[in-house]
Enzyme design. Structure first.
Site, mmCIF file in Angstrom:
data_model
loop_
_atom_site.group_PDB
_atom_site.id
_atom_site.type_symbol
_atom_site.label_atom_id
_atom_site.label_comp_id
_atom_site.label_asym_id
_atom_site.label_seq_id
_atom_site.Cartn_x
_atom_site.Cartn_y
_atom_site.Cartn_z
ATOM 1 N N LYS A 131 0.820 -1.210 0.000
ATOM 2 C CA LYS A 131 0.000 0.000 0.000
ATOM 3 C C LYS A 131 0.859 1.267 0.000
ATOM 4 O O LYS A 131 0.374 2.356 -0.338
ATOM 5 C CB LYS A 131 -0.922 0.013 1.217
ATOM 6 N N ASP A 183 -8.891 -0.907 5.972
ATOM 7 C CA ASP A 183 -8.761 -2.145 6.749
ATOM 8 C C ASP A 183 -7.470 -2.127 7.550
ATOM 9 O O ASP A 183 -7.231 -3.015 8.357
ATOM 10 C CB ASP A 183 -8.741 -3.363 5.812
#
Length: 410
Positions: A76, A121
């Protein structure tokens, strides 16, 4: 479960998709992020594990290890920061910001009153918080009930303001949209929805760096044939898979590798999308040990790329993932030990299931000639959870990894 995608195609990469995501834009993103302090200046390792290949009955087994990309320990780190930089450039064209200067914090005084928000998340929120801290703007992160307190603390470490809700990930996305509208804050999300596609596109585009490195680490030539016959990709909302598949499709065109999507049984939104023929929702509880893949709704933008590029869709159990984590951590005389988080092992978990399902493996062309790649998308991003699942800490596994490297002069 396994589903052969009837819409998969072997045509050239469509111009309509190239206008949205392209190799050229991916390389520009890579260049801009090359100055970010939270990214390693070196490519992440590409490990060949012959021991696991033999266990699986395949020719070669490769792992692209994104756990070492950044102190953030996740892929990410390639998506959120480039999306933030591009967002600022779009919203403030009159400032004439230099993209590399933005990520290096050269304009912090001018951005201290600028605020962005996102649901997460865990890993995306942590990367966005770190990017916002570097750029010098404010960051608000919305967490749903299933995000661990350990992951919350890791996000807060980078100065983000945390908002908790009681619902699941998809409800946190809606809550984020509501807060953003009330405050006039731009959303930096890695999933798209109606009227919101530009930022998720930028997030996905950042993942092209992984593919660029893969080519450099294997053939070294984008005009050569693909070094891999099969690539297994994690699900979630589909962002990573869209970023990787679009790049491979544009480079290899009709000769792209076979692409296989893997999701948790209970978070099967992409599997259901393949069945329905449009971006759909999961049929299960969504709650999975694979926290990064516990998503209930497919990103419509990602689906535009996945609908015709993914050849097969699979689902796996949480138990499959834990077994795969333990196998990579254990290593062997022939295989280096690797720290792989719950979502990072989805590809190996699917291959281990296929090893016991010869007819399914044959359908996918997984045999002794197969050269298979998986992407370990995360390390021990929740260290306590990792220790509980693997039975030993990431530090112990890394020590074993170091000893293996010394023994094999790597």
């Amino acid at each position: 479960m396994l589903f052969a995608n009837p819409r998969a195609t072997r045509c050239t990469y469509p111009a309509s998709l190239q206008d949205v995501m392209s190799v050229q834009a991916a390389h520009e993103s890579r260049d801009w992020l090359s100055r970010w302090e939270h990214l390693s200046p070196h490519a992440t390792p590409l490990w060949q594990l012959p021991g696991i290949a033999a266990e699986l009955g395949i020719g070669q087994f490769w792992v692209k290890d994104e756990s070492t990309r950044s102190p953030l320990a996740s892929f990410k780190a390639l998506g959120a920061p480039i999306a933030l930089v591009r967002l600022i450039l779009r919203l403030m064209p009159h400032e004439s910001f230099d993209p590399k200067g933005l990520i290096q914090g050269q304009y912090q005084e001018r951005l201290r009153d600028f605020t962005v928000i996102s649901a997460t998340d865990g890993n995306h929120g942590r990367a966005l918080a770190a990017a916002a801290q570097s750029v010098g703007c404010q960051c608000v992160i919305v967490l749903h009930a299933n995000v661990s307190t350990e992951r919350e603390a890791a996000i807060a470490e980078y100065g983000a303001r945390i908002i908790r809700i009681k619902g699941n990930y998809d409800e946190s996305v809606q809550h984020t949209a509501d807060i953003a509208e009330q405050n006039g804050w731009p959303v930096v999300s890695d999933t798209s929805y109606e009227g919101y596609e530009t930022v998720p596109r930028d997030v996905m585009q950042g993942y092209g760096t992984i593919c660029a490195e893969l080519i450099e680490q294997t053939t070294g030539d984008a005009n050569a044939a693909s070094p891999f016959t099969h690539v297994l990709l994690q699900g979630g909302v589909g962002g990573l898979a869209a970023g990787i598949s679009s790049y491979l499709w544009e480079i290899y065109q009709e000769q792209r590798p076979i692409l296989i999507m893997v999701e948790p049984h209970q978070a099967d939104c992409l599997y259901q999308s393949a069945i329905e023929g449009h971006a759909s929702k999961a049929t299960g509880s969504v709650d999975s040990v694979m926290a990064g893949l516990a998503c209930g709704e497919t990103s419509p933008l990602a689906w535009r790329f996945l609908e015709t590029s993914i050849d097969f869709f699979m689902t796996i159990s949480d138990e499959d993932a834990v077994t795969a984590m333990q196998r990579l951590a254990r290593g062997s005389e022939r295989d280096i030990a690797l720290v792989a988080g719950e979502s990072g092992v989805a590809g190996l978990a699917a291959l281990q299931w296929l090893a016991n399902q010869p007819q399914a493996a044959q359908t996918l062309g997984i045999d002794h000639n197969a050269r298979v790649l998986i992407i370990n998308t995360e390390g021990a991003t929740a260290p306590t959870v990792y220790t509980q699942l693997v039975g030993e800490s990431a530090e112990v596994v890394l020590a074993r990894q170091h000893q293996w490297q010394l023994k094999h002069s790597v």
